[in-house]
Structures are given as C-alpha cells and as structure tokens.
Design an enzyme around this catalytic site. Structure first.
Site, PDB file in Angstrom:
ATOM      1  N   ARG A  26       0.884  -1.159   0.116  1.00 36.76           N
ATOM      2  CA  ARG A  26      -0.084  -0.096   0.077  1.00 36.76           C
ATOM      3  C   ARG A  26       0.781   1.028   0.065  1.00 36.76           C
ATOM      4  O   ARG A  26       0.302   2.232  -0.720  1.00 36.76           O
ATOM      5  CB  ARG A  26      -0.721  -0.013   1.152  1.00 36.76           C
ATOM      6  N   LYS A 187     -14.731 -16.945   4.607  1.00 34.61           N
ATOM      7  CA  LYS A 187     -16.304 -16.839   4.955  1.00 34.61           C
ATOM      8  C   LYS A 187     -17.095 -16.139   3.874  1.00 34.61           C
ATOM      9  O   LYS A 187     -16.973 -15.210   3.010  1.00 34.61           O
ATOM     10  CB  LYS A 187     -16.482 -15.657   5.996  1.00 34.61           C
ATOM     11  N   GLY A 343      -6.539  -8.741   0.968  1.00 33.39           N
ATOM     12  CA  GLY A 343      -5.103  -8.952   1.515  1.00 33.39           C
ATOM     13  C   GLY A 343      -4.345 -10.040   1.354  1.00 33.39           C
ATOM     14  O   GLY A 343      -3.378 -10.247   1.077  1.00 33.39           O
ATOM     15  N   GLY A 366     -11.927  -4.358   1.376  1.00 36.37           N
ATOM     16  CA  GLY A 366     -13.390  -3.965   1.576  1.00 36.37           C
ATOM     17  C   GLY A 366     -13.815  -3.094   0.667  1.00 36.37           C
ATOM     18  O   GLY A 366     -15.017  -3.274  -0.349  1.00 36.37           O
TER      19      GLY A 366
HETATM   20  P1  ADP Z   1      -8.564 -12.041   0.947  1.00 38.29           P
HETATM   21  O1  ADP Z   1      -8.069 -11.260   2.176  1.00 38.29           O
HETATM   22  O2  ADP Z   1      -7.835 -12.223  -0.136  1.00 38.29           O
HETATM   23  O3  ADP Z   1      -9.954 -11.401   0.690  1.00 38.29           O
HETATM   24  P2  ADP Z   1     -10.081 -13.767   2.993  1.00 38.29           P
HETATM   25  O4  ADP Z   1      -9.843 -12.678   4.090  1.00 38.29           O
HETATM   26  O5  ADP Z   1     -11.614 -13.649   2.351  1.00 38.29           O
HETATM   27  O6  ADP Z   1      -9.114 -13.265   1.598  1.00 38.29           O
HETATM   28  O7  ADP Z   1      -9.800 -15.242   3.212  1.00 38.29           O
HETATM   29  C1  ADP Z   1      -8.469 -15.757   3.741  1.00 38.29           C
HETATM   30  C2  ADP Z   1      -8.517 -16.668   4.708  1.00 38.29           C
HETATM   31  O8  ADP Z   1      -9.193 -17.872   4.451  1.00 38.29           O
HETATM   32  C3  ADP Z   1      -7.009 -17.151   5.073  1.00 38.29           C
HETATM   33  O9  ADP Z   1      -6.765 -16.881   6.390  1.00 38.29           O
HETATM   34  C4  ADP Z   1      -7.254 -18.817   4.981  1.00 38.29           C
HETATM   35  O10 ADP Z   1      -6.359 -19.331   5.784  1.00 38.29           O
HETATM   36  C5  ADP Z   1      -8.741 -18.820   4.999  1.00 38.29           C
HETATM   37  N1  ADP Z   1      -9.095 -20.176   4.357  1.00 38.29           N
HETATM   38  C6  ADP Z   1      -9.077 -20.436   3.156  1.00 38.29           C
HETATM   39  N2  ADP Z   1      -9.513 -21.754   3.064  1.00 38.29           N
HETATM   40  C7  ADP Z   1      -9.966 -22.252   3.968  1.00 38.29           C
HETATM   41  C8  ADP Z   1     -10.414 -23.401   4.455  1.00 38.29           C
HETATM   42  N3  ADP Z   1     -10.845 -24.485   3.781  1.00 38.29           N
HETATM   43  N4  ADP Z   1     -10.948 -23.423   5.874  1.00 38.29           N
HETATM   44  C9  ADP Z   1     -10.652 -22.368   6.842  1.00 38.29           C
HETATM   45  N5  ADP Z   1     -10.095 -21.311   6.361  1.00 38.29           N
HETATM   46  C10 ADP Z   1      -9.676 -21.009   4.929  1.00 38.29           C
HETATM   47 MG    MG Z   2      -8.394 -11.301   4.374  1.00 35.73          MG
END
Ligand code: ADP
Ligand code: MG
Length: 436
Positions: A26, A187, A343, A366
């Site tokens: 960033r 999620k 992120g 977000g």
């Molecule tokens: P981003 O930051 O790229 O938007 P998210 O914050 O939505 O991504 O998700 C990232 C997190 O999701 C990571 O910490 C990863 O460990 C978790 N994750 C991915 N797959 C699984 C899974 N099958 N079970 C639990 N956690 C998961």
């Molecule tokens: Mg994330």
C-alpha cells in the site's frame, strides 16, 4: 501544482508484526501520486489511518514505520508529527516549502475521524489548499480525512485511485469474454453481496476455500468439521439458483485435502467431496479440483480472483492456491486480464513471487469488494469527476450517488456541512485483515 499545499489522503494501513511492516504494497502504491505532487512543486501534507485505535492514542499504531518505509522508497526524508492536529503540527505545516512533505500522525487517534466530525475535518482541511484522495483502500469509509475535508477544499483523486477505478470498472463494464471469477477465502458472509453481483457479470464462477464449503452444504453434501456458515446456506442456494437461471457455470470442488486439525504437522489426506469424513476439516482443494480449474480457465480471457483456495498460511495446505497463482501468471503472460483483490490473496501471490505478473492488484479489501458490488464509495463520490478527475472545478459535492452524477452535484455553501455521514456501510470488514 506549483506552490500549492496539497492535503493528501493515502492508505498506509499496512500489516505490522512487532512494529515491522509485513507487506508494504500500500505504501508503494501511493508513491506515484506523492512523487508527481512533489515533482510538480507542491508541498504535501499526508494523512492516513493505521489499524483501529478507536479514537485513542495507541503507541503500536503510530505511523513512524510507514514514514521510514516511504523515506526509503522515495529517497526523501519524511518527517512525522506527534499528533494529526495541534500547535506543533500547525507550525510544521506552516514551515513546509514546495517539494517538501510531512506525514501527519494516525488520524484515527482522534474520535472525530471515524465520526466524520465537521470540526475535525475543518482543522485538517486548514492544512491544505487542495485535497487529493488517493486512499482507495479507505474509499468505502465516510470519515473526516476521506470525505469530510472535501467539504472545505477543491478535491481531486490521485493516480492510485484512478488506476483502481479504471481496472475495476473495466471488469464490470467491458471484460474480454469469457470472464471468470474465482472466489475463495474464509467466509461467505463477507462475500455474498459481491458473489451476487458477479453472477450477473461472469461466465464462470470457481469456488474454493471456506467459501466453497458453505456451497457444498447448499448442494447437499456434509462437510464434517470444515469451516462453513450455517446461516449462509440459504444465500448460497440462492446464488446457485441465480447462476443456473443465467447459465453461469459454477465449479465446486470435487475433491479436497482434509486434515485432523487446522495446524502444521497434522495428519491429512485427499478425499472426494461426496465423502467428506465427519471429524476432519477440509483445508485445501484436491488434485482433481485443481485440474478441473486449470481446464476451465483455458479459454478464459478475464479473471477476477479474490480469496485463497485453502489455508495457505500452512504450506501443506497452500497447494491449490499456489497452483492457481501459477495458472493466473501464465494466463496474464498469455495476454489475459488478471485482477487480484484481497489482502490474503495478494500476500499469497507475493509469497510465490508472481504478484508483479498480474494485470492489476487491487489494494483495497473492503473497498474493492464494495466497488465490485456496484456500491458507491463515499471517498470517490465527494470528488468531482465531471470531465477529467484532474479538471479544476470549484468546490462541488456530490451526494452519495454515482461518482460524478451531475444531477446530484451541488455547489458548496460558504460554511459547508459534510453531507455524507458515517454510513450503514461502516461495518466490521476493514481493509487489511492481515493486520496483526
Ligand atoms: P482475502 O484477504 O484475500 O480477501 P479472505 O480474508 O477472505 O481473503 O480469506 C483468507 C483466509 O481464508 C485465510 O486466512 C485462509 O486461511 C482462510 N481459508 C481459506 N480456505 C479455508 C478453509 N478451507 N478453511 C478455513 N479457512 C480457510
Ligand atoms: Mg483477508
């Protein structure tokens, strides 16, 4: 720009660990605007937030590490103030000469920041002749330093903001087809709105990570102890139905890596997603799913990827994320447009050393999601965009409709009140969730 004092909002909300910056993306992303302003003869007063100090001074959330990193990047000393406001800051700003810059201390040390308090905004605005917002990662927040100050100063967007808006708008408005979205991560609840919006835009939706687990449940499988959200199953079903109605192909994992525990060194094995064992956790996609993804992406010309496909922090469960990163890099090399947001997703690409191959890395967590949902970002809506974003215009505000929506544009009164209040969008999901 010559001789102007520019109040510049950037997003230096970087992940820190033990006071050290873990990922400086960033800060790097803000450099082009900072350099352009300094080279143009402006003096630059920079504002940013870091973390969530909730209106109090938190020593661990001071911006000094960011100032040091910026100093290294632009090879110009970046002094910081001890407080965003105050006599010392007033003085430091007054002494600033063309070509010099100053970083104000974390604006969220003041409660007025997140409340978008007009008095706080007015004080900040007194530090500039014009306002430039380049904080894409904070553009979904109607705070004093992103929105409030625009009521008092002629306002512009910076180069990063322009680049983000252009890259994300192109995805929504004129993607080269076929267009695929890959959504993983933890999620569904944080992604349901963007999934719904994307279904109307894409030809193919690939699901992975914890997000896929909820969709597996929605399509009748049981996922054992895997992360999934029971409250989101109906939403997942609705999205699957929407996809079916629109003829959008959805790729759900056919196999997965299941682990006894979500820890390093635990026992794990590959199983079909039709037979996920009750006492195991699905933590990554299996080899058949990875092959299916690779094949499905072969004809794709535009890729949007958000969210890792597994628990990539644990190397044994980073296989699918790593393979997808490789495919994405190959696709980008072959001329496809590849945009990655989030992120954790970008952190995964950096770990693998392929981040620079992507067409665009979206720095806003977000904010990127809300933009893709088609929501108006308050930090953009306050900037006049009629014609070029750099056009010199009198102070204009735009109510929270489309950026540049002429119908809603009003001339500011002499003593303006910010018209955008900290809004309902102001919920949890704040940008850098890798923040320690
Ligand atoms: P981003 O930051 O790229 O938007 P998210 O914050 O939505 O991504 O998700 C990232 C997190 O999701 C990571 O910490 C990863 O460990 C978790 N994750 C991915 N797959 C699984 C899974 N099958 N079970 C639990 N956690 C998961
Ligand atoms: Mg994330």
């Amino acid at each position: 720009m010559q001789g102007q004092r520019v109040l510049l909002r950037v997003d230096f909300n970087v992940p820190l660990s033990d006071g050290k910056i873990v990922d400086d993306s960033r800060i790097r992303a803000a450099v082009p605007t900072i350099k352009a302003l300094l080279d143009g003869g402006a003096s630059v007063v920079i504002m940013s937030h870091l973390g969530r100090p909730d209106g109090r001074v938190v020593d661990g959330l001071r911006l000094r590490p960011a100032a040091e990193r910026l100093t290294q990047l632009i090879r110009v000393n970046v002094p910081t103030t001890g407080d965003a406001l105050g006599v010392g800051t007033d003085d430091a700003v007054r002494r600033l000469r063309p070509g010099e810059l100053l970083l104000l201390e974390n604006v969220r040390f003041h409660a007025g920041e997140e409340r978008n308090d007009p008095a706080f905004a007015e004080r900040l605005a007194s530090y500039g002749d014009v306002f430039v917002n380049d904080a894409f990662g904070a553009a979904h927040r109607a705070h004093a330093s992103t929105v409030g100050v625009a009521a008092y100063l002629p306002s512009y967007v910076g180069l990063l903001m322009e680049q983000e808006v252009e890259a994300l708008s192109n995805l929504l408005e004129k993607p080269a087809r076929p267009f695929a979205a890959i959504v993983g991560g933890g999620k569904v609840s944080s992604k349901v709105a963007v999934l719904e919006a994307l279904i109307k835009k894409v030809d193919l939706l690939i699901l992975g990570g914890g997000v896929a687990n909820t969709f597996l449940v929605a399509s009748g499988r049981s996922v054992g102890k895997s992360l999934y959200e029971s409250k989101m199953v109906d939403d997942a079903r609705r999205i699957l139905k929407l996809a079916q109605d629109r003829g959008v192909r959805v790729l759900l994992p056919v196999d997965g890596v299941v682990a006894k525990e979500v820890t390093r060194g635990t026992e794990f094995k590959v199983v079909s997603t039709d037979k996920l064992p009750a006492s195991w956790h699905m933590v990554d996609l299996g080899p058949a799913s990875i092959t299916a993804i690779r094949e499905a992406l072969a004809p794709i010309k535009t890729i949007l990827w958000n969210g890792p496909l597994g628990v990539f922090e644990i190397p044994s469960f980073a296989v699918a994320t790593r393979e997808l990163a490789k495919v994405a890099a190959e696709k980008a090399d072959a001329g496809a447009t590849v945009v990655v947001g989030g992120g954790d997703s970008i952190a995964a690409l950096r770990q693998l050393g392929v981040a620079e191959k992507m067409t665009h890395l979206s720095t806003g967590g977000g904010a990127s999601l809300e933009f893709l949902e088609g929501r108006d970002l308050p930090g953009l809506a306050v900037v006049p965009t009629a014609g070029s974003p750099y056009e010199t215009l009198p102070i204009i505000y735009v109510s929270p409709v489309k950026p540049g929506g002429k119908a809603a544009a009003k001339r500011a009164p002499a003593k303006p009140k910010p018209i955008i209040k900290p809004s309902a969008l102001d919920d949890e999901d704040d940008e850098s969730d890798t923040l320690a």
